[in-house]
Design an enzyme around this catalytic site. Structure first.
Site, PDB file in Angstrom:
ATOM      1  N   PHE A   7     -60.490  55.531  57.345  1.00 21.03           N
ATOM      2  CA  PHE A   7     -60.196  54.050  56.772  1.00 21.03           C
ATOM      3  C   PHE A   7     -59.467  53.278  57.974  1.00 21.03           C
ATOM      4  O   PHE A   7     -58.392  53.681  58.528  1.00 21.03           O
ATOM      5  CB  PHE A   7     -59.203  53.913  55.509  1.00 21.03           C
ATOM      6  CG  PHE A   7     -59.212  52.615  55.072  1.00 21.03           C
ATOM      7  CD1 PHE A   7     -60.174  52.002  54.314  1.00 21.03           C
ATOM      8  CD2 PHE A   7     -58.069  51.988  55.588  1.00 21.03           C
ATOM      9  CE1 PHE A   7     -60.062  50.928  53.860  1.00 21.03           C
ATOM     10  CE2 PHE A   7     -57.819  50.605  54.960  1.00 21.03           C
ATOM     11  CZ  PHE A   7     -58.802  49.896  54.225  1.00 21.03           C
ATOM     12  N   ASP A  11     -54.566  55.445  65.193  1.00 19.39           N
ATOM     13  CA  ASP A  11     -54.401  54.403  64.169  1.00 19.39           C
ATOM     14  C   ASP A  11     -53.014  54.765  63.207  1.00 19.39           C
ATOM     15  O   ASP A  11     -53.484  55.709  62.305  1.00 19.39           O
ATOM     16  CB  ASP A  11     -55.626  54.109  63.307  1.00 19.39           C
ATOM     17  CG  ASP A  11     -55.397  53.149  62.188  1.00 19.39           C
ATOM     18  OD1 ASP A  11     -54.371  52.857  61.765  1.00 19.39           O
ATOM     19  OD2 ASP A  11     -56.493  52.448  61.687  1.00 19.39           O
ATOM     20  N   LYS A  36     -48.725  47.378  58.531  1.00 16.63           N
ATOM     21  CA  LYS A  36     -48.134  47.788  57.215  1.00 16.63           C
ATOM     22  C   LYS A  36     -46.687  47.693  57.379  1.00 16.63           C
ATOM     23  O   LYS A  36     -46.136  46.442  57.299  1.00 16.63           O
ATOM     24  CB  LYS A  36     -48.636  49.108  56.727  1.00 16.63           C
ATOM     25  CG  LYS A  36     -49.803  48.886  56.432  1.00 16.63           C
ATOM     26  CD  LYS A  36     -50.272  50.099  55.398  1.00 16.63           C
ATOM     27  CE  LYS A  36     -51.890  49.595  54.770  1.00 16.63           C
ATOM     28  NZ  LYS A  36     -53.032  50.307  55.253  1.00 16.63           N
TER      29      LYS A  36
END
Ligand SMILES: *Cc1c(COP(=O)(O)O)cnc(C)c1O
Length: 409
Positions: A149, A234, A263
């Site tokens: 993702f 990531d 985030k």
């Protein structure tokens, strides 16, 4: 058990109906309407309190409205919020310096959302391939893993293996090769003379906190170094304290060529993402080639600087590690009972595969909600547990106790 209907009083229902009528239906939220929050607790429009075991997918690692972060934002709001990158402002260089230092790197390119950091890294890796490695124009390949993702743009979904994320959104961006996650041999075989980068999550969060086999990441690091290929980690969900270290890569002693952050970097207040790398790599970009109106804005920098300062002491990482051990001990009986038939824990982060005899992931999330605990399923029967790192031990015990009851353990 029909808990969702009984847990949805009419006052909340009015807000939900308005969202359903006027909002696009690209999410299926739990039927709860949050009005305020502090630390690990949220309060809904009815005044009911809920323990947050999701942390906005790790964007709330420091909890809701951490006083240091809210102060930093308030001070900045009273002074300067936006300049665009057409001008310098007095926090930009400081954020880049401090974040580079936290990562042991040299340069930073701040963006806003996580997927923009991913897109930035793809562009940088390709430009590095053409300008430094000397690849023929248009030939650059990036190797990614199945189950990944990396966000929702057309390019990021082009190399997703999730049907829901991809279907009917083509044509897709070429230049990616997908190999099974955790399979080092397959990854090595995929590296060719046109490969510029390998893009991986050190832990696949969205896939259900999937951990690769021990040694995988170290092997990927060696293979990419030998092949002169960039390793892009990531760490948008796994980084910044969640796993008990600043970066999940550290669990294998791996230093990538680029970190992608997002985030939690925005402190749960504003979207902030970044690509952090070396001068050799990020230095390939020239003025005018890439940018963002809001990337690195003064408010974002003020909040992110405070996030970096909080991570510098290591106290949040230590807390995540200690609470993570506690979480693992609390969850083990669930696995032993058979109510959970897959359990993966790394730091204060767990993925649980709920045995079908206990209902779907969604129904577990709904029954938890009825008991004042908010968590979310991913991919059908997997539940992701990611409490804010500031959660009290007693609250963690209570929350997992509720989960045990819901799972009839
Ligand atoms: C959430 C996430 C992204 C995308 O971040 P957005 O801010 O939603 O664009 C990318 N990669 C990983 C690993 C993520 O968890």
């Amino acid at each position: 058990m029909n808990s969702s209907a009984s847990a949805e009083p009419s006052y909340s229902a009015a807000f939900i109906a308005r969202s359903e009528e006027y909002g696009a239906h690209n999410y299926a939220p739990l039927p709860v309407v949050i009005a305020s929050a502090e630390g690990a607790w949220m309060t809904d429009v009815e005044g009911r309190r809920f323990l947050d075991l999701l942390s906005a997918y790790s964007a709330l690692n420091f909890g809701h409205r951490h006083p240091r972060l809210v102060d930093a934002a308030h001070r900045q709001l009273d002074r300067l919020t936006l300049t665009s990158r057409a001008f310098h402002h007095d926090l930009f260089g400081e954020l880049c310096a401090r974040l580079a230092e936290l990562c042991g790197m040299e340069r930073v390119l701040p963006m806003n959302t996580g997927v923009e950091a991913v897109e930035t890294a793809i562009k940088v890796a390709r430009a590095w391939g053409y300008r430094v490695k000397g690849l023929p124009e248009g030939m650059a390949k990036i190797v990614v893993a199945g189950g990944n993702f990396h966000g929702r743009t057309t390019t990021a979904i082009s190399f997703s293996t999730d049907r829901e994320a991809r279907e009917d959104f083509g044509p897709y961006t070429p230049g990616f090769e997908i190999v099974p996650y955790g399979d080092l041999t397959a990854l090595q075989a995929a590296l060719s003379k046109h490969t510029v980068a390998v893009l991986l999550e050190p832990v696949q969060g969205e896939a259900g906190v999937r951990l690769p086999p021990e040694g995988y990441f170290r092997g990927v690091r060696e293979a990419t170094r030998e092949a002169d290929v960039l390793l892009i980690a990531d760490e948008i969900q796994s980084g910044l304290g969640r796993t008990g270290r600043t970066f999940a890569c550290e669990h294998e002693g791996v230093v990538p060529d680029m970190y992608l952050l997002g985030k939690a970097l925005g402190g749960g207040i504003v979207p902030v993402s970044a690509v952090v790398s070396s001068s050799r790599i990020l230095g390939v970009l020239r003025p005018g080639e890439h940018g963002s109106t809001f990337g690195g804005n003064p408010l974002a920098c003020a909040v992110a600087l405070e996030v970096v300062a909080m991570l510098r002491t290591g106290e949040f990482q230590e807390r995540a590690a200690a609470l993570g051990n506690r979480l693992e001990r609390l969850l083990e009986p669930l696995a032993a009972s058979g109510a959970v038939d897959g359990l993966r824990v790394r730091g204060l982060w767990a993925g649980l595969d709920v045995h079908p005899s206990r209902g779907s992931g969604r129904s577990v999330a709904e029954r938890l909600m009825a008991r004042g605990v908010l968590a979310k399923e991913t991919h059908g029967r997997t539940l992701r547990i990611a409490p804010p790192l500031v959660i009290d031990e007693d609250d963690l015990d209570w929350g997992i106790g509720q989960l045990a009851e819901v799972l009839e353990v």
